[in-house]
Structures are given as structure tokens and as C-alpha cells.
Enzyme design. Sequence first.
Site, short mmCIF file in Angstrom:
data_model
loop_
_atom_site.label_atom_id
_atom_site.label_comp_id
_atom_site.label_asym_id
_atom_site.label_seq_id
_atom_site.Cartn_x
_atom_site.Cartn_y
_atom_site.Cartn_z
N GLY A 84 -6.85 -25.54 9.30
CA GLY A 84 -6.87 -24.07 9.39
C GLY A 84 -8.28 -23.52 9.42
N GLY A 86 -9.82 -22.71 12.04
CA GLY A 86 -10.01 -21.83 13.20
C GLY A 86 -10.48 -22.55 14.43
N SER A 87 -9.83 -23.67 14.77
CA SER A 87 -10.29 -24.44 15.93
C SER A 87 -10.02 -23.69 17.23
CB SER A 87 -9.67 -25.83 15.95
OG SER A 87 -8.27 -25.74 15.93
N SER A 88 -8.97 -22.86 17.29
CA SER A 88 -8.73 -22.13 18.55
C SER A 88 -9.83 -21.08 18.77
CB SER A 88 -7.34 -21.51 18.61
OG SER A 88 -6.93 -21.06 17.36
N ALA A 89 -10.27 -20.44 17.69
CA ALA A 89 -11.36 -19.47 17.83
C ALA A 89 -12.65 -20.20 18.22
CB ALA A 89 -11.58 -18.73 16.51
N ALA A 90 -12.92 -21.34 17.58
CA ALA A 90 -14.17 -22.06 17.86
C ALA A 90 -14.19 -22.56 19.30
CB ALA A 90 -14.33 -23.23 16.88
N ASP A 131 -11.86 -14.58 12.99
CA ASP A 131 -12.32 -15.97 13.13
C ASP A 131 -13.31 -16.12 14.29
OD1 ASP A 131 -10.20 -15.32 14.78
OD2 ASP A 131 -8.99 -17.08 14.30
#
Length: 296
Positions: A84, A86-90, A131
Site C-alpha cells: 500500500g 502507492g505503486s500506481s501513483a509512483a 499519493d
Amino acid sequence: MKVSAPGKLMLFGEHAVVYGHPCIVTAVNSRLTVSVEKSNTVEFHTPGTNNHEFLQEAVRYATERWNISSVTIDVSSSFTGKYGFGSSAAVTVATMKAITDLFSIPLSRHELFQHCYQIVLNVQKIGSGFDLAASLFGGTIYYEQFGKIIEPVEHPGYELVIGYTGEKANTVSIVEEIAQKKEQYPEKVERIFSAITDLVHNARKKIEEGDVERVGKLMDYNQEYLRDLGVSSEKLEALIQAAKKTGALGAKLSGAGRGDCMIALVSKEKRRQVEQAIVNAGGEVLSVSPDAEGVL
Ligand code: MEV
């Protein structure tokens, strides 16, 4: 063109931030790296991520908006979607930064934020965007009104212990559940959000002053509100209580809840004890630290 973006941990204000209220978030030193090159076809090499939808939407958005040629993209990551962080934001931030740098499209971080937020909304419809701000700007930041206000929180330092529950939180479904609760019990939920807003303002001041005792107390209060919202879990509570009993200054869940991670604010002297207590309570201690640099 090689770019890396950090993950994040929410310190204060989750859920309320989805309705434009403020939050405080910190970038963590787990990073995701994206390499982009010009090519004749769009190609993805993504052993390091499972965020394909965000990657594809970022490339589609950029190629359409700036009419650029095709690209080859390689992604590698020192963290997975599992915790959790925030890999999609990164992945969205790193991809957009790499593409716009490669094609010399001059954008400020605030402009980049607006494009990234649009991409995230195109993919998952909901989300506050905090994020993305953490990943772009780095450090510890105060975030409000869907990115209208993004300000650094300067501070003398703080120590966090991060405990992973081993359970995966489904952010989108929990956010939808809170939306339903808000329809059903508008006054109750609004009251909680407005209390969280006051708490976030207070926490910002106390973090800046380095008053860790008070910041810890505010974490405990924030956790009470999250419990009232119904987003804690047995496992989160077990890890939080274990941390508190061994001398953490404060502890709370971080993110959507029902799983992922809890955070505990500690003194240097108590760190080892708190870490051990979290492990004894069935958690996994993650060695990441706050205040990482934003996308670079
Ligand atoms: C999830 O990490 C934090 C939430 O506030 C959702 C969001 O802000 O997009 C629950």
C-alpha cells in the site's frame, strides 16, 4: 531517460481527504524506476510492476496530448503493490516525468500533478490524488482540496516504525463503502471529517515544532476517528496496541485501512522494542524511512 519516484505513507487525514479535506503524507525511500526511450512501436517491459493500467493510460494520455512518437518503457521497482505504498501513483508520476523530459515538454511539478491526477481518475474514477503529490514533491507535505494546496511541512525529524499486517487493503472498495456511509449518515460522517480536519491542522503545527509527544497523541486520536468510520481491523488493532504498550508515542493505521500498514511514532530509544512487539503480534516490520526525495 531514467526517472525514479518514491512511494508514500499517509500520516494524518485519510478518507477525509477524498472529500477535499487536508491530509499530511510523507514520501518513503522505496522507489520505482521507469526508463523511456523513443522507438517505432509502443512496448512495455514491466517485471517490476503490476500497475499496467496506469502505465498504459499514462502513455496513451501523453502520446495523444503532445502528439509524440512511440516509446519503449522499462519499469523496475524496489516495492510492490503489496504494502500500500502507492505503486500506481509512483508508476504514473515516474512515467509522465520520464516521457515529458524525453520529449522536452516543459512542465512545472504542479502542472505534472494535474496531468497525473487526470490519468488516475481516468483509470480508477476515485481517489484524492495525495499519493501523486507525495511522489512528485517528496518530503513531508500538507495536501488539500485535491491538490489546490500542496505545501512542504518543514520539521526537525521524526522516527516511524512501519508494521505490515499481511492483509491487502482494497482501497477502491473501502472508499466506496465510506461514500455509502456518508449518504446514509451524513451528519455523523461529516462530524468525523471535520474533527479530522482540525486534527490535521494541529498535527502540521506540532510536526513543524518537533513536538513529537503531541504528534503521537494526535495519531492516537486520528486512529479513534478511523475506528469510528469502521475502517480498522483486528490485525491493525493488534499491531497498534502492541506498539503502544511498548512505548510508542502514538500509532494508527495508514491508508485506506482493513489491512496494509500501521505506523507508530517512536523515540530512537524505543524503536527496537516497538519493532519487536509488532513482530510478536504477527506483523512484519518494513525498513523504510520517511521524507524521501520526490521524482527525479
Ligand atoms: C488511501 O491510501 C487513502 C484514502 O484517503 C484514499 C485516497 O485518498 O485516495 C483512503
